[in-house]
Design a protein around this motif. Sequence first.
Motif, PDB file in Angstrom:
ATOM      1  N   ALA A  27      -1.632  -5.812   1.552  1.00 20.61           N
ATOM      2  CA  ALA A  27      -2.577  -6.757   0.956  1.00 20.61           C
ATOM      3  C   ALA A  27      -3.888  -6.069   0.615  1.00 20.61           C
ATOM      4  O   ALA A  27      -4.508  -6.349  -0.422  1.00 20.61           O
ATOM      5  CB  ALA A  27      -2.817  -7.923   1.917  1.00 20.61           C
ATOM      6  N   LYS A  28      -4.307  -5.150   1.469  1.00 23.09           N
ATOM      7  CA  LYS A  28      -5.546  -4.411   1.189  1.00 23.09           C
ATOM      8  C   LYS A  28      -5.392  -3.569  -0.077  1.00 23.09           C
ATOM      9  O   LYS A  28      -6.291  -3.535  -0.927  1.00 23.09           O
ATOM     10  CB  LYS A  28      -5.921  -3.526   2.375  1.00 23.09           C
ATOM     11  N   ARG A  29      -4.264  -2.896  -0.208  1.00 22.95           N
ATOM     12  CA  ARG A  29      -4.033  -2.092  -1.411  1.00 22.95           C
ATOM     13  C   ARG A  29      -3.982  -2.973  -2.654  1.00 22.95           C
ATOM     14  O   ARG A  29      -4.530  -2.633  -3.710  1.00 22.95           O
ATOM     15  CB  ARG A  29      -2.727  -1.307  -1.277  1.00 22.95           C
ATOM     16  N   ALA A  30      -3.319  -4.119  -2.527  1.00 24.58           N
ATOM     17  CA  ALA A  30      -3.139  -4.997  -3.683  1.00 24.58           C
ATOM     18  C   ALA A  30      -4.455  -5.630  -4.141  1.00 24.58           C
ATOM     19  O   ALA A  30      -4.671  -5.809  -5.347  1.00 24.58           O
ATOM     20  CB  ALA A  30      -2.124  -6.087  -3.352  1.00 24.58           C
ATOM     21  N   THR A  31      -5.317  -5.972  -3.179  1.00 14.74           N
ATOM     22  CA  THR A  31      -6.566  -6.656  -3.532  1.00 14.74           C
ATOM     23  C   THR A  31      -7.722  -5.703  -3.758  1.00 14.74           C
ATOM     24  O   THR A  31      -8.725  -6.069  -4.389  1.00 14.74           O
ATOM     25  CB  THR A  31      -6.960  -7.646  -2.427  1.00 14.74           C
ATOM     26  N   GLY A  32      -7.610  -4.477  -3.238  1.00 13.43           N
ATOM     27  CA  GLY A  32      -8.680  -3.508  -3.402  1.00 13.43           C
ATOM     28  C   GLY A  32      -9.926  -3.804  -2.601  1.00 13.43           C
ATOM     29  O   GLY A  32     -10.999  -3.239  -2.870  1.00 13.43           O
ATOM     30  N   GLN A  33      -9.807  -4.656  -1.608  1.00 13.36           N
ATOM     31  CA  GLN A  33     -10.969  -5.012  -0.805  1.00 13.36           C
ATOM     32  C   GLN A  33     -11.262  -3.934   0.245  1.00 13.36           C
ATOM     33  O   GLN A  33     -10.347  -3.309   0.779  1.00 13.36           O
ATOM     34  CB  GLN A  33     -10.747  -6.353  -0.112  1.00 13.36           C
ATOM     35  N   SER A  34     -12.537  -3.755   0.547  1.00 14.65           N
ATOM     36  CA  SER A  34     -12.950  -2.792   1.562  1.00 14.65           C
ATOM     37  C   SER A  34     -13.388  -3.526   2.823  1.00 14.65           C
ATOM     38  O   SER A  34     -13.786  -4.697   2.777  1.00 14.65           O
ATOM     39  CB  SER A  34     -14.087  -1.914   1.038  1.00 14.65           C
ATOM     40  N   PRO A  64      -5.146   3.431   6.767  1.00 13.90           N
ATOM     41  CA  PRO A  64      -6.436   3.236   6.080  1.00 13.90           C
ATOM     42  C   PRO A  64      -6.849   1.769   5.964  1.00 13.90           C
ATOM     43  O   PRO A  64      -6.959   1.224   4.849  1.00 13.90           O
ATOM     44  CB  PRO A  64      -6.166   3.847   4.699  1.00 13.90           C
ATOM     45  N   LEU A  65      -7.093   1.125   7.109  1.00 13.95           N
ATOM     46  CA  LEU A  65      -7.496  -0.278   7.056  1.00 13.95           C
ATOM     47  C   LEU A  65      -9.011  -0.420   7.027  1.00 13.95           C
ATOM     48  O   LEU A  65      -9.562  -1.218   6.264  1.00 13.95           O
ATOM     49  CB  LEU A  65      -6.926  -1.043   8.252  1.00 13.95           C
ATOM     50  N   VAL A  66      -9.710   0.322   7.874  1.00 15.06           N
ATOM     51  CA  VAL A  66     -11.169   0.226   7.977  1.00 15.06           C
ATOM     52  C   VAL A  66     -11.805   1.329   7.150  1.00 15.06           C
ATOM     53  O   VAL A  66     -11.399   2.492   7.218  1.00 15.06           O
ATOM     54  CB  VAL A  66     -11.615   0.322   9.451  1.00 15.06           C
ATOM     55  N   ASP A  67     -12.818   0.959   6.349  1.00 10.26           N
ATOM     56  CA  ASP A  67     -13.479   1.930   5.477  1.00 10.26           C
ATOM     57  C   ASP A  67     -14.735   2.529   6.105  1.00 10.26           C
ATOM     58  O   ASP A  67     -15.132   3.636   5.735  1.00 10.26           O
ATOM     59  CB  ASP A  67     -13.835   1.260   4.144  1.00 10.26           C
ATOM     60  N   GLU A  68     -15.373   1.804   7.006  1.00  8.92           N
ATOM     61  CA  GLU A  68     -16.554   2.345   7.665  1.00  8.92           C
ATOM     62  C   GLU A  68     -16.790   1.637   8.997  1.00  8.92           C
ATOM     63  O   GLU A  68     -16.456   0.460   9.156  1.00  8.92           O
ATOM     64  CB  GLU A  68     -17.806   2.215   6.788  1.00  8.92           C
ATOM     65  N   ILE A  69     -17.326   2.398   9.963  1.00  8.88           N
ATOM     66  CA  ILE A  69     -17.746   1.847  11.249  1.00  8.88           C
ATOM     67  C   ILE A  69     -19.235   2.114  11.380  1.00  8.88           C
ATOM     68  O   ILE A  69     -19.676   3.275  11.342  1.00  8.88           O
ATOM     69  CB  ILE A  69     -17.018   2.499  12.438  1.00  8.88           C
ATOM     70  N   LEU A 145      -8.004 -12.537   6.191  1.00  7.13           N
ATOM     71  CA  LEU A 145      -8.921 -12.429   5.064  1.00  7.13           C
ATOM     72  C   LEU A 145      -8.327 -11.596   3.933  1.00  7.13           C
ATOM     73  O   LEU A 145      -8.630 -11.824   2.753  1.00  7.13           O
ATOM     74  CB  LEU A 145     -10.246 -11.816   5.530  1.00  7.13           C
ATOM     75  N   LEU A 146      -7.478 -10.641   4.289  1.00  4.53           N
ATOM     76  CA  LEU A 146      -6.841  -9.807   3.272  1.00  4.53           C
ATOM     77  C   LEU A 146      -5.598 -10.466   2.673  1.00  4.53           C
ATOM     78  O   LEU A 146      -5.275 -10.237   1.506  1.00  4.53           O
ATOM     79  CB  LEU A 146      -6.463  -8.452   3.875  1.00  4.53           C
ATOM     80  N   THR A 147      -4.918 -11.277   3.461  1.00  5.82           N
ATOM     81  CA  THR A 147      -3.650 -11.847   3.002  1.00  5.82           C
ATOM     82  C   THR A 147      -3.777 -13.262   2.448  1.00  5.82           C
ATOM     83  O   THR A 147      -2.880 -13.732   1.761  1.00  5.82           O
ATOM     84  CB  THR A 147      -2.621 -11.867   4.152  1.00  5.82           C
ATOM     85  N   ASP A 148      -4.870 -13.959   2.764  1.00  2.19           N
ATOM     86  CA  ASP A 148      -5.022 -15.355   2.347  1.00  2.19           C
ATOM     87  C   ASP A 148      -6.376 -15.540   1.671  1.00  2.19           C
ATOM     88  O   ASP A 148      -7.416 -15.591   2.329  1.00  2.19           O
ATOM     89  CB  ASP A 148      -4.908 -16.285   3.556  1.00  2.19           C
ATOM     90  N   PRO A 149      -6.413 -15.667   0.352  1.00  3.32           N
ATOM     91  CA  PRO A 149      -7.694 -15.807  -0.356  1.00  3.32           C
ATOM     92  C   PRO A 149      -8.434 -17.099  -0.034  1.00  3.32           C
ATOM     93  O   PRO A 149      -9.619 -17.225  -0.348  1.00  3.32           O
ATOM     94  CB  PRO A 149      -7.286 -15.755  -1.835  1.00  3.32           C
ATOM     95  N   GLY A 150      -7.756 -18.047   0.607  1.00  2.26           N
ATOM     96  CA  GLY A 150      -8.404 -19.309   0.955  1.00  2.26           C
ATOM     97  C   GLY A 150      -9.159 -19.275   2.271  1.00  2.26           C
ATOM     98  O   GLY A 150      -9.811 -20.255   2.640  1.00  2.26           O
ATOM     99  N   VAL A 151      -9.106 -18.151   2.978  1.00  3.84           N
ATOM    100  CA  VAL A 151      -9.787 -18.022   4.267  1.00  3.84           C
ATOM    101  C   VAL A 151     -11.050 -17.189   4.081  1.00  3.84           C
ATOM    102  O   VAL A 151     -11.017 -16.119   3.472  1.00  3.84           O
ATOM    103  CB  VAL A 151      -8.861 -17.355   5.312  1.00  3.84           C
TER     104      VAL A 151
END
Length: 314
Positions: A27-34, A64-69, A145-151
Motif C-alpha cells: 500500500a505504501k508503494r502504491a500510494t507513494g506516501q511517506s 522500507p516502511l519508515v522514512d525518518e525517525i 492509514l496506508l491501506t484505508d484512505p477513509g482513516v
Amino acid sequence: MLEEVERWLTTRSWSMTDRPLHRILAAKRATGQSVSVVLPALNEEETVGDIVAVIRHDLMQQVPLVDEIVVVDSGSTDRTAAVAAAAGARVVHRDEILPRIPAVPGKGEVLWRSLLVTGGDIVCFVDADLKEFSSDFVSGIVGPLLTDPGVDLVKAMYDRPLGGAAGQGGRVTELMARPLLNMHWPQLAGFVQPLGGEYAARRSLLEQLPFPVGYGIELGMLVDALHLVGLDALAQVDVGVRKHRHQDGQALGRMAAAIYRTAQLRLARGHLVRPSLTQFERGADGFEPRTYSVDTEERPPMAEIAEYQSRKVA
C-alpha cells in the motif's frame, strides 16, 4: 453503549495481525506516501536508544516502511540526545524549532513543533519511555492509514500492567478521561486507550488541529478530530502490551487537572476560574500545601503558522 459506537468497534477496531507487513508495504508503494516517526523525549536515555534502534532495524533497514525517525528533545539534562543520535535518529531540540515563538514546557508543545521538522505524509508519535519495545507499535497503527484512505487517525490500544498486575495501568484514563468522554463525547467511548501516546495521523489532519501544550494533547486531539473528520475517520489497533515508567500519584493528579482543563475548554470554550491545583505533602510540621499551575495555553493549528505555510509552498 451507543449503537454508533458498537458499529464503530466492529468496523474501526483492529488487531495488528489484520494487516500483514507485506500488505502495508504494498500500500505504501502504491500510494507513494511517506512516514515520519516522532519521539518526544525528556530525560529518557535509558529507553530512547532501544526504541530508535528497533524501528530503524525493523522498519527502515529490513523493510522500507519508515522514512525518518526524529527525536525532539525538550530540554533533557541526561544523555537522551546523544543516545538517540547514536541509535540512528535525527535529534532536534525543541527550542531550535520555530524560535520566533518561545517554547513552553509540555508534551503537546513538542508534538506541535515536530510538524515543522518532519516531512512525512503520515506522522506517527511514540513515547520515548517504552520498555521491551516492538516495531509492531509503529506498523500496527500506520497500517490502516496506508491501506484505508477513509482513516485519518489511529490510536494504539494495549494492556498496561502496573506492578505485575495486568490492566491496572492507565489510572488517569480510568478516573478522569474515560468518564469525561463517556459523559460529554460518547461517540469516543469505544477508545480503549484515549490517552495513549502511540498514535498516527495524516499530516493533512494534524496541521488543522490546535495542540494543547501539555498533558491534554491526547484528549484534545481526539475530541477535535471527531468534530473535524467524524468518528469513522478514527480507528484503533491492538498492539499487545505496553510497558513504561509509571508516575506517582501527585504527578497523575497534575496530569488529570490538565486533561480536565482541556475538556472544559472544549465544552464551553471558556476559561478556568482558578487555573491551578493545590496538593499536599507531609513535611516536618504536618501537611504542607504545594500549588501547581495548570497549563492553559494551546498552540494554533500549524496550518496557520507562516513558517509552515512557506515551507509547504517551497
